[in-house]
Scaffold this active site. Structure first.
Site, PDB file in Angstrom:
ATOM      1  N   TYR A   1       0.923  -1.477   0.276  1.00  0.00           N
ATOM      2  CA  TYR A   1      -0.358  -0.164   0.139  1.00  0.00           C
ATOM      3  C   TYR A   1       0.894   0.933   0.325  1.00  0.00           C
ATOM      4  CZ  TYR A   1      -4.012  -3.224   0.621  1.00  0.00           C
ATOM      5  OH  TYR A   1      -4.804  -3.646   0.786  1.00  0.00           O
TER       6      TYR A   1
ATOM      7  N   TYR B   1     -11.293  -8.009   6.760  1.00  0.00           N
ATOM      8  CA  TYR B   1     -10.270  -8.073   5.684  1.00  0.00           C
ATOM      9  C   TYR B   1      -9.614  -9.606   5.501  1.00  0.00           C
ATOM     10  CZ  TYR B   1      -6.415  -7.767   3.133  1.00  0.00           C
ATOM     11  OH  TYR B   1      -4.758  -7.345   2.881  1.00  0.00           O
TER      12      TYR B   1
ATOM     13  N   ASP C   1     -12.229 -17.369   8.009  1.00  0.00           N
ATOM     14  CA  ASP C   1     -11.117 -16.963   7.474  1.00  0.00           C
ATOM     15  C   ASP C   1     -10.156 -16.773   8.629  1.00  0.00           C
ATOM     16  OD1 ASP C   1      -8.628 -15.398   6.830  1.00  0.00           O
ATOM     17  OD2 ASP C   1      -9.999 -13.956   5.841  1.00  0.00           O
TER      18      ASP C   1
ATOM     19  N   LYS D   1      -0.739 -16.803   7.374  1.00  0.00           N
ATOM     20  CA  LYS D   1       0.571 -15.816   8.454  1.00  0.00           C
ATOM     21  C   LYS D   1       1.323 -16.448   9.346  1.00  0.00           C
ATOM     22  CE  LYS D   1      -1.498 -12.046   7.875  1.00  0.00           C
ATOM     23  NZ  LYS D   1      -3.260 -11.598   7.628  1.00  0.00           N
TER      24      LYS D   1
HETATM   25  C1  PLP Z   1      -3.617 -11.045   6.329  1.00  0.00           C
HETATM   26  C2  PLP Z   1      -4.944 -11.286   5.540  1.00  0.00           C
HETATM   27  C3  PLP Z   1      -5.381 -12.360   4.686  1.00  0.00           C
HETATM   28  C4  PLP Z   1      -4.775 -11.644   2.951  1.00  0.00           C
HETATM   29  O1  PLP Z   1      -3.466 -12.849   3.297  1.00  0.00           O
HETATM   30  P1  PLP Z   1      -1.890 -12.154   2.700  1.00  0.00           P
HETATM   31  O2  PLP Z   1      -1.165 -13.889   3.097  1.00  0.00           O
HETATM   32  O3  PLP Z   1      -1.387 -11.154   2.364  1.00  0.00           O
HETATM   33  O4  PLP Z   1      -2.171 -12.632   0.637  1.00  0.00           O
HETATM   34  C5  PLP Z   1      -6.693 -12.353   4.389  1.00  0.00           C
HETATM   35  N1  PLP Z   1      -7.268 -12.777   5.375  1.00  0.00           N
HETATM   36  C6  PLP Z   1      -7.212 -11.964   6.478  1.00  0.00           C
HETATM   37  C7  PLP Z   1      -8.682 -12.341   7.860  1.00  0.00           C
HETATM   38  C8  PLP Z   1      -5.625 -12.129   6.770  1.00  0.00           C
HETATM   39  O5  PLP Z   1      -5.596 -11.126   8.425  1.00  0.00           O
END
Ligand code: PLP
Length: 461
Positions: free
Chosen positions: A50, A178, A279, A308
């Site tokens: 960003y 997100y 997610d 992550k």
């Molecule tokens: C960071 C994140 C993503 C995206 O993951 P990237 O490895 O950056 O593509 C998707 N969902 C959540 C909840 C996240 O924190």
């Protein structure tokens, strides 16, 4: 044959070392860039997350990291409060994780996953199925969180197609959510703070319900669900799935919400025949105080994304898990196969280090560590709540958040934090920390003191 007198090897070596040839030496060993040249070259050539190529926001070259210390090229040392965006839960340069990478490197760093398989991937998939909520029995590996979300959405759509319900092709998500930066992922991010207006012409239109208004500890009131319920009910025939971040909404606002909300969402999704995608890319692997966000409510989603912290922050790897129902449904469909297959799927180096990271996590008392961190976050953030520029402080598990009244000026705040010897990366109104689980009590206290001190300097400027 004329033989001229040849100099001996030792004479040559002596001559070479006595008379180095500068031009050749320079050509074979380019001088490393000086610190200012590094930053200039970075600004000339590289995009950061960003960022604009035309900004002069502070930028800090890192020389190396060890444990929970980030050492900059200029020699300054920073206590890491970010775990490199939730991922480096065991800190940096960890001997066991390093070992896992080097052991695997000696075997193969990568091999294609079509028609071939390998131990690191099999062991990792088995382990993920064991530790994630019951019923998630099949694993699809990908390279990043955003792609894991794309895969989850594709699974949901392919599932309903094969069930003879192609009209179930939309998603319902929560405001302030997100889910990543790729197109399907963007379409379910918060519609106002996300990128919807920019990509309006191409993004799939999804449905959104209000972000949960109940804090983690709020007494439960069914009215918290009113908007979600009506969205779900009204659109149930078009809805393939609900997608949400369980318990903690991360990059969309660092908001914590009640396990009751999640529990009721699960019940309502089942009731109206809508899949639930959790997610867990940010919440997974202990960060919230439970191994997964879903564990707070004791629920199983139909599809779950992890990423992550999966590799302890060593490599880029993500996974999408799903139930047997979904996997069988897709197998019985028109395509007969799940239509996705990344080149670097299940990269062996990444899988090997993920196995080592999970072993470290599960064999050390992660829950006690997270509780310990939590205790310090609660007391250490308390003074920040007294600052006039601060709206609220909150914490859950190993996540501490200071919400400011106004969006922070990064050009001012970032250097202040660095001067105080800590690494935090605020965004918008949020100054937050999720330190590595391995942070010492002393470093954590210092991190929180420095944060308070930086914020009180900040509001005087
Ligand atoms: C960071 C994140 C993503 C995206 O993951 P990237 O490895 O950056 O593509 C998707 N969902 C959540 C909840 C996240 O924190």
């Amino acid at each position: 044959m004329p033989t001229s007198k040849q100099p001996s090897a030792s004479t040559i070596a002596a001559t070479l070392s006595a008379t180095p040839q500068p031009s050749q030496t320079q050509r074979s060993q380019p001088q490393p860039l000086a610190l200012n040249e590094l930053i200039d070259a970075d600004r000339r050539y590289i995009w950061h997350p960003y960022s604009s190529i035309n900004n002069d926001l502070p930028l800090y070259p890192v020389a190396h990291c060890n444990g929970t210390t980030i050492t900059l090229e200029d020699g300054r040392q920073l206590i890491d409060g970010m775990s490199s965006w939730w991922s480096a839960i065991h800190g940096y340069n960890h001997p066991q994780l390093n070992q896992a990478v080097t052991d695997q490197l000696a075997k193969m760093s990568h091999v294609m996953f079509g028609g071939l398989t390998h131990r690191p991937a099999i062991e990792l998939a088995k382990r993920l199925v064991e530790i994630t909520p019951a019923g998630l029995d099949h694993v699809f590996f990908s390279d990043s969180g955003s792609v894991a979300v794309e895969v989850a959405i594709k699974m949901a759509l392919q599932f309903w197609q094969s069930k003879g319900h192609p009209e179930k092709s939309r998603l319902l998500s929560l405001r302030s959510g997100y889910h990543g930066d790729t197109f399907a992922a963007m379409s379910v991010c918060d519609p106002d703070t996300g990128m919807h207006h920019l990509f309006n012409q191409v993004l799939q239109k999804q449905f959104f319900s209000d972000a949960p208004q109940c804090g983690y500890h709020s007494a439960w009131d069914e009215q918290y669900l009113d908007d979600f319920k009506s969205q779900l009910y009204n659109h149930r025939q078009q809805l393939a799935a609900v997608i949400l971040e369980p318990i903690v909404q991360g990059a969309g606002g660092m908001r914590f919400y009640s396990p009751h909300f999640l529990k009721r969402v699960r019940e309502l999704c089942s009731h109206y025949d809508v899949l639930l995608i959790a997610d867990e890319i940010a919440t997974g692997f202990g960060r919230t105080g439970e191994l997964f966000g879903c564990d707070h409510a004791n629920i199983s989603p139909d599809i779950m994304c992890v990423g992550k912290a999966l590799t302890g922050g060593y490599m880029t790897l993500a996974a999408t898990l799903c139930s047997t129902d979904i996997a069988e449904g897709i197998a019985a469909g028109e395509a007969g196969v799940f239509m996705h297959g990344p080149t670097f799927m299940a990269n062996p180096l990444a899988c090997a280090v993920a196995n080592a990271s999970l072993k470290l996590l599960l064999e050390n008392d992660w829950q006690a560590r997270v509780q310990q961190i939590h205790k310090h976050l609660v007391s250490g953030l308390e003074p920040c709540a007294q600052l006039s520029s601060v709206a609220e402080v909150r914490s859950l598990g190993a996540i501490g958040v200071v919400e400011m009244k106004e969006p922070v000026n990064m050009a001012v705040l970032q250097p202040l934090l660095v001067e105080k010897g800590i690494w935090l990366r605020p965004f918008g109104k949020l100054v937050y920390t999720m330190p590595p689980f391995t942070i010492t009590e002393t470093d954590l206290k210092q991190l929180l003191n420095a944060l308070y001190s930086a914020l009180s300097d900040y509001e005087k400027i």
